[in-house]
Design a protein around this motif. Structure first.
Motif, PDB file in Angstrom:
ATOM      1  N   TYR A  46       0.849  -1.184   0.000  1.00  0.00           N
ATOM      2  CA  TYR A  46       0.000   0.000   0.000  1.00  0.00           C
ATOM      3  C   TYR A  46       0.885   1.235   0.000  1.00  0.00           C
ATOM      4  CZ  TYR A  46       0.898   0.183   5.078  1.00  0.00           C
ATOM      5  OH  TYR A  46       1.496   0.238   6.314  1.00  0.00           O
ATOM      6  N   SER A  47       0.290   2.387  -0.324  1.00  0.00           N
ATOM      7  CA  SER A  47       1.000   3.660  -0.392  1.00  0.00           C
ATOM      8  C   SER A  47       0.521   4.565   0.732  1.00  0.00           C
ATOM      9  CB  SER A  47       0.759   4.343  -1.738  1.00  0.00           C
ATOM     10  OG  SER A  47       1.223   3.543  -2.810  1.00  0.00           O
ATOM     11  N   LEU A  65      -9.125   4.048  -2.891  1.00  0.00           N
ATOM     12  CA  LEU A  65      -9.151   2.851  -3.733  1.00  0.00           C
ATOM     13  C   LEU A  65      -9.207   3.280  -5.195  1.00  0.00           C
ATOM     14  CD1 LEU A  65     -11.534   2.111  -1.164  1.00  0.00           C
ATOM     15  CD2 LEU A  65     -10.331   0.020  -1.786  1.00  0.00           C
ATOM     16  N   HIS A  66      -8.138   2.990  -5.922  1.00  0.00           N
ATOM     17  CA  HIS A  66      -8.001   3.450  -7.302  1.00  0.00           C
ATOM     18  C   HIS A  66      -9.034   2.789  -8.225  1.00  0.00           C
ATOM     19  CE1 HIS A  66      -6.237  -0.397  -8.568  1.00  0.00           C
ATOM     20  NE2 HIS A  66      -5.506  -0.369  -7.459  1.00  0.00           N
ATOM     21  N   ASP A  71      -3.427   2.421 -10.303  1.00  0.00           N
ATOM     22  CA  ASP A  71      -2.802   2.016  -9.049  1.00  0.00           C
ATOM     23  C   ASP A  71      -2.905   3.148  -8.043  1.00  0.00           C
ATOM     24  OD1 ASP A  71      -0.644   3.839  -9.459  1.00  0.00           O
ATOM     25  OD2 ASP A  71       0.515   2.330 -10.518  1.00  0.00           O
ATOM     26  N   SER A  72      -2.473   2.873  -6.813  1.00  0.00           N
ATOM     27  CA  SER A  72      -2.673   3.829  -5.729  1.00  0.00           C
ATOM     28  C   SER A  72      -1.934   5.140  -5.953  1.00  0.00           C
ATOM     29  CB  SER A  72      -2.230   3.200  -4.400  1.00  0.00           C
ATOM     30  OG  SER A  72      -0.852   2.839  -4.436  1.00  0.00           O
ATOM     31  N   GLY A  94      -3.284   4.790   0.123  1.00  0.00           N
ATOM     32  CA  GLY A  94      -3.771   4.231  -1.128  1.00  0.00           C
ATOM     33  C   GLY A  94      -3.553   2.732  -1.173  1.00  0.00           C
ATOM     34  N   ASP A  96      -3.794  -1.029  -3.227  1.00  0.00           N
ATOM     35  CA  ASP A  96      -3.582  -1.531  -4.584  1.00  0.00           C
ATOM     36  C   ASP A  96      -4.323  -2.843  -4.783  1.00  0.00           C
ATOM     37  OD1 ASP A  96      -1.799   0.239  -6.107  1.00  0.00           O
ATOM     38  OD2 ASP A  96      -0.390  -0.140  -4.471  1.00  0.00           O
TER      39      ASP A  96
END
Length: 319
Positions: A46-47, A65-66, A71-72, A94, A96
């Motif tokens: 995760y980011s 949530l992208h 992606d995040s 964020g 993924d």
């Protein structure tokens, strides 16, 4: 790297000092740090972004949530969530989604990241085998242990398939969230939330992936099974949260934007539905990554409006 320890020392508060020390061990301000949690036998990355400047604990947290195929990090930057985090002082996380072909690089057109959100169009074993609800819960657990997060101000937001996933989290982890927001996403219901929460739903009237009036869906990966009209999504939430029958319709600031609000719902929550008349499958008011379908629109600042909605709500405590 901006260290926050001097602020803690100046304030001389032991509790704030401990919180700031935890904050100071990661860079803040326009930085994205990658980390992971263990789900079964898999590490899920995760980011994380910590807002610029010194902040008094505890901090709100937004789980992002992208959209399908993205992606995040793209969602955090292109949809202006990092600058919104810096301006308003919330932790931004964020997530993924898993890749269709797990061992191959993630490529939008041929190996997209997709959420296990209950969408009938997502049948790949690599996706439906993943427990994205457990993943989200594990990330929240990890961050709440490490940082001084205000558990009454935790929120989830997503776009497209990520919007559908945010709705799933709102149903299955309702006790963790004060509010959720979904942009261009629908969710197949699995029952009402255990805990009341506020819900913001944003739709584009020209969205080919989530067609406003229902019907066939066009995606970059082919046609997916038809979806119901978005009105069913709104009706499900207003029904489950026992909202008034008639909404309050806000005066139109921009004729392209329609906003209806149902309140008060259970526990003082609210449901808000926004329709952007000239919007396709894009994040309204964001920076394009070229992956969306249909027309873009700047008639509605989704990021700013969603944060304002979140900031107005704290988690409801059910006795």
């Amino acid at each position: 790297m901006r260290a926050l320890r001097p602020l803690c020392c100046c304030l001389g508060l032991a509790l704030l000092g401990a919180a700031c020390a935890a904050w100071a061990d990661l860079p803040s301000g326009r930085q994205i740090v990658r980390n992971s949690v263990r789900i079964g036998d898999e590490d899920r990355a995760y980011s994380l972004h910590l807002p610029a400047g010194s902040r008094a604990a505890p901090w709100p947290l937004v789980l992002l949530l992208h959209g399908e195929g993205d992606d995040s990090r793209d969602a955090m930057t292109l949809d202006r969530w990092i600058e919104t985090s810096d301006l308003n002082g919330f932790v931004l996380v964020g997530l993924d989604a898993r890749k269709v072909q797990g061992v191959m690089p993630s490529l939008y057109n041929i190996n997209p990241r997709l959420w296990n959100n209950g969408d009938a169009g997502i049948t790949q074993e690599s996706i439906v085998a993943g427990d994205d609800v457990a993943y989200a819960a594990a990330v929240l657990d990890a961050l709440q242990k490490r940082y001084t997060v205000d558990v009454s101000r935790v929120y989830a937001v997503g776009f497209g398939g990520g919007g559908s996933m945010a709705q799933r989290l709102g149903l299955e982890l309702s006790e963790r969230f004060a509010a959720i927001a979904s942009v261009g996403g629908l969710h197949t219901r699995s029952g009402p939330p255990r805990n009341p929460l506020s819900v913001l739903l944003v739709y584009g009237r020209l969205d080919p992936v989530t067609p406003y009036n229902g019907g066939a869906r066009k995606t970059p990966w082919g046609d997916w099974p038809p979806s119901p009209p978005v009105a069913g999504d709104i009706e499900a939430w207003t029904h489950d949260l026992h909202c008034p029958d008639a909404p309050q319709v806000a005066p139109a600031v921009d004729p392209r934007v329609e906003r209806s609000t149902w309140q008060p719902c259970d526990g003082g929550t609210e449901v808000q539905a926004v329709t952007v008349g000239d919007l396709g499958h894009h994040w309204p008011g964001g920076h394009s990554d070229g992956h969306g379908l249909g027309p873009e629109s700047n008639a509605y600042d989704a990021t700013g409006a969603i944060w304002d909605f979140f900031a107005a709500h704290r988690r409801v405590r059910v006795q």
